[in-house]
Design an enzyme around this catalytic site. Structure first.
Site, PDB file in Angstrom:
ATOM      1  N   ASP A  54       0.807  -1.077  -0.025  1.00  0.00           N
ATOM      2  CA  ASP A  54       0.071   0.016  -0.042  1.00  0.00           C
ATOM      3  C   ASP A  54       0.746   1.213   0.057  1.00  0.00           C
ATOM      4  OD1 ASP A  54      -2.050   2.139   0.659  1.00  0.00           O
ATOM      5  OD2 ASP A  54      -3.100   0.487   1.298  1.00  0.00           O
ATOM      6  N   LYS A  78     -13.940  -1.418 -12.860  1.00  0.00           N
ATOM      7  CA  LYS A  78     -14.436  -2.722 -12.334  1.00  0.00           C
ATOM      8  C   LYS A  78     -14.692  -3.850 -13.284  1.00  0.00           C
ATOM      9  CE  LYS A  78     -13.330  -1.505  -7.979  1.00  0.00           C
ATOM     10  NZ  LYS A  78     -11.922  -2.243  -7.599  1.00  0.00           N
ATOM     11  N   LEU A  96     -22.425   7.790   2.536  1.00  0.00           N
ATOM     12  CA  LEU A  96     -23.606   8.120   3.499  1.00  0.00           C
ATOM     13  C   LEU A  96     -22.900   8.044   4.973  1.00  0.00           C
ATOM     14  CD1 LEU A  96     -26.322   9.108   4.215  1.00  0.00           C
ATOM     15  CD2 LEU A  96     -27.094   6.428   4.186  1.00  0.00           C
ATOM     16  N   TYR A 116     -15.001   4.775 -12.860  1.00  0.00           N
ATOM     17  CA  TYR A 116     -14.598   4.085 -11.719  1.00  0.00           C
ATOM     18  C   TYR A 116     -15.207   2.580 -11.890  1.00  0.00           C
ATOM     19  CZ  TYR A 116     -15.371   1.629  -7.430  1.00  0.00           C
ATOM     20  OH  TYR A 116     -15.429   0.521  -6.359  1.00  0.00           O
ATOM     21  N   SER A 168     -17.744  -4.567  -7.438  1.00  0.00           N
ATOM     22  CA  SER A 168     -18.309  -3.801  -6.726  1.00  0.00           C
ATOM     23  C   SER A 168     -20.004  -3.743  -7.493  1.00  0.00           C
ATOM     24  CB  SER A 168     -18.214  -2.056  -7.192  1.00  0.00           C
ATOM     25  OG  SER A 168     -19.283  -1.323  -6.822  1.00  0.00           O
ATOM     26  N   ASP A 213     -27.279   8.598  -9.186  1.00  0.00           N
ATOM     27  CA  ASP A 213     -27.563   7.743  -8.192  1.00  0.00           C
ATOM     28  C   ASP A 213     -28.753   6.688  -8.633  1.00  0.00           C
ATOM     29  OD1 ASP A 213     -26.481   7.787  -5.790  1.00  0.00           O
ATOM     30  OD2 ASP A 213     -27.576   9.454  -4.985  1.00  0.00           O
ATOM     31  N   ASN A 259     -22.733  -1.893  -0.164  1.00  0.00           N
ATOM     32  CA  ASN A 259     -22.214  -0.794   0.437  1.00  0.00           C
ATOM     33  C   ASN A 259     -21.510  -1.007   1.771  1.00  0.00           C
ATOM     34  OD1 ASN A 259     -24.290   0.186  -1.674  1.00  0.00           O
ATOM     35  ND2 ASN A 259     -23.753   1.967  -0.758  1.00  0.00           N
ATOM     36  N   ARG A 297     -30.355   1.169  -0.450  1.00  0.00           N
ATOM     37  CA  ARG A 297     -29.033   0.244  -0.538  1.00  0.00           C
ATOM     38  C   ARG A 297     -28.841  -0.954   0.380  1.00  0.00           C
ATOM     39  NH1 ARG A 297     -29.179   3.358  -4.200  1.00  0.00           N
ATOM     40  NH2 ARG A 297     -27.770   4.692  -4.880  1.00  0.00           N
TER      41      ARG A 297
END
Ligand code: NAD
Ligand code: UD1
Length: 338
Positions: free
Chosen positions: A32, A155, A201, A151, A126, A299, A180, A232
């Site tokens: 990392d 994936k 959120l 993004y 994701s 969204d 999520n 979600r």
């Protein structure tokens, strides 16, 4: 005891997964470069497990540096590849940054895996790969739709690259599609601590409650859902971490039937934004300063899944719900120093 290389091991999900792997008897190393993490995560992991994880602070896009890590560890048996940039909005503004980082790092990892005969790869995917899903709950067989952001596209592309490699080489791949992720380790020694401003959120709720921001804006309450706000499937990061350890065991035991398999990781329950806020208020005893604002462009109205496949094949099921998520995130928020 098998050696697992975790990329992005100082990040949010990576640090929790290192703890879980160590607790379940695996030897681990991490790569990392701290582009979205702090070295202090390694202190938290040590405080929980008693082990100081060896982290290589290199950029995975640097093929030469990465080769040196693999040369130093010829006994790596599995790679969990978390490292990626993940800010959806930023990816729209700077797509090449996202393609360069997320795709090049994956290609470099695969080059080394092929060269060093590392047969097991676990990829962080994701639910964003489903795009604007219409049939709910989505399952692993739901087709991928046009990605909502660069993004999301990284994936999807990552998954396709891995599928092609698994077909050609002696490599087994699991793509884990997270819904999520939220919450923190119950010890409050590690948790979500991004270098970039929080936009998701749960961190926004925590920062508002802690007085770091004025208010939490609810992005729309006029959707066709039970209270008008978006739905979600929030999964506790500790459950998510455990799924990765089970995924490693599954591959090491050769239990996979296909060389490329996909799993949805979720709690199988749709929660609205307003319900999430109420869960926070209940467990914290604090009133959240929130306001309903306009919808956020891009969204999806609602997305949730089920974990039937992960339960059946990995022997995994989530242990925590939205209140545990809020409780642990709030504990972390109150003690975090970075
Ligand atoms: P994170 O940003 O906390 O962790 C990613 C880590 O990777 C960071 O510590 C960063 O420093 C490191 N990193 C990134 N690029 C690197 C590079 N080129 N070289 C070396 N290190 C690099 O993110 P996270 O929430 O832990 O997410 C982990 C993975 O899960 C990511 O691939 C993300 O896209 C995926 N994911 C996350 C979510 C979520 O909501 N958190 C949801 C779905 C999928
Ligand atoms: C987003 C990404 C997803 C990515 C995930 C983790 C999109 C479309 N999806 O998921 O690809 O994997 O982040 O980075 O961007 N909300 C508010 N107020 C806020 C923040 C969020 O009301 O201040 C609402 C959102 O409208 C949404 C829900 O809370 O309904 C969850 O949002 P968020 O935490 O940002 O995650 P996603 O958008 O679901």
């Amino acid at each position: 005891m098998s050696k697992v290389l975790v990329t992005g091991g100082c990040g949010y999900i990576g640090s929790h997964t290192l703890v879980n792997l160590i607790t379940q008897g695996h030897e681990v190393i991490s790569i990392d470069n701290f582009m979205n993490a702090y070295e202090k995560a390694l202190d938290g992991i040590r405080e929980i497990t008693g082990i100081r994880v060896k982290n290589y602070p290199i950029d995975l896009c640097d093929a030469g540096e990465l080769a040196r890590v693999f040369d130093e560890h010829p006994d790596i048996e599995a790679v969990i590849h978390f490292a990626a940039l993940k800010a959806v909005g930023e990816s729209v503004e700077r797509p090449l940054l996202y393609f360069r980082n997320n795709i090049n790092s994956l290609i470099n990892i695969l080059d080394q895996a092929v060269k060093h005969k590392v047969k097991n790869i676990i990829f962080s995917s994701s639910c964003t790969v489903y795009g604007q899903a219409t049939d709910l709950p989505v399952t692993e067989t739901t087709e991928m739709k046009e990605a909502e952001s660069p993004y999301g596209r990284t994936k999807q592309i990552g998954e396709y690259i891995l599928k092609d490699i698994a077909r050609l080489k002696d490599i087994n791949v699991l793509s884990l599609r997270y819904f999520n992720p939220a919450g923190a380790h119950p010890s409050a020694k590690i948790g979500e601590a991004p270098r970039v401003i929080a936009l998701n959120l749960v961190p926004v709720i925590m920062e508002t409650a802690a007085g770091k921001r004025d208010k939490c804006l609810v992005f729309g309450d006029d959707y066709n859902t039970r209270d008008g706000s978006c739905v979600r499937d929030y999964i506790h990061v500790v459950d998510l971490a455990d799924a990765h350890t089970k995924a490693v065991s599954y591959l090491l035991a050769g239990k996979n039937t296909d060389k490329y398999e996909v799993f949805n990781l979720c709690i199988g329950d749709g929660i609205t934004v307003l319900e999430a806020i109420r869960a926070f208020e209940k467990v914290s005893g604090k009133k959240l300063n929130y306001e309903v604002g306009p919808r956020r462009p891009g969204d999806v109205v609602a997305i949730y899944s089920n974990y039937e496949k992960a339960q059946r094949l990995l022997g995994w099921e989530p242990q925590y719900g939205i209140e545990d998520i809020m409780r642990s995130a709030w504990q972390w928020e109150q003690v975090r120093e970075y």
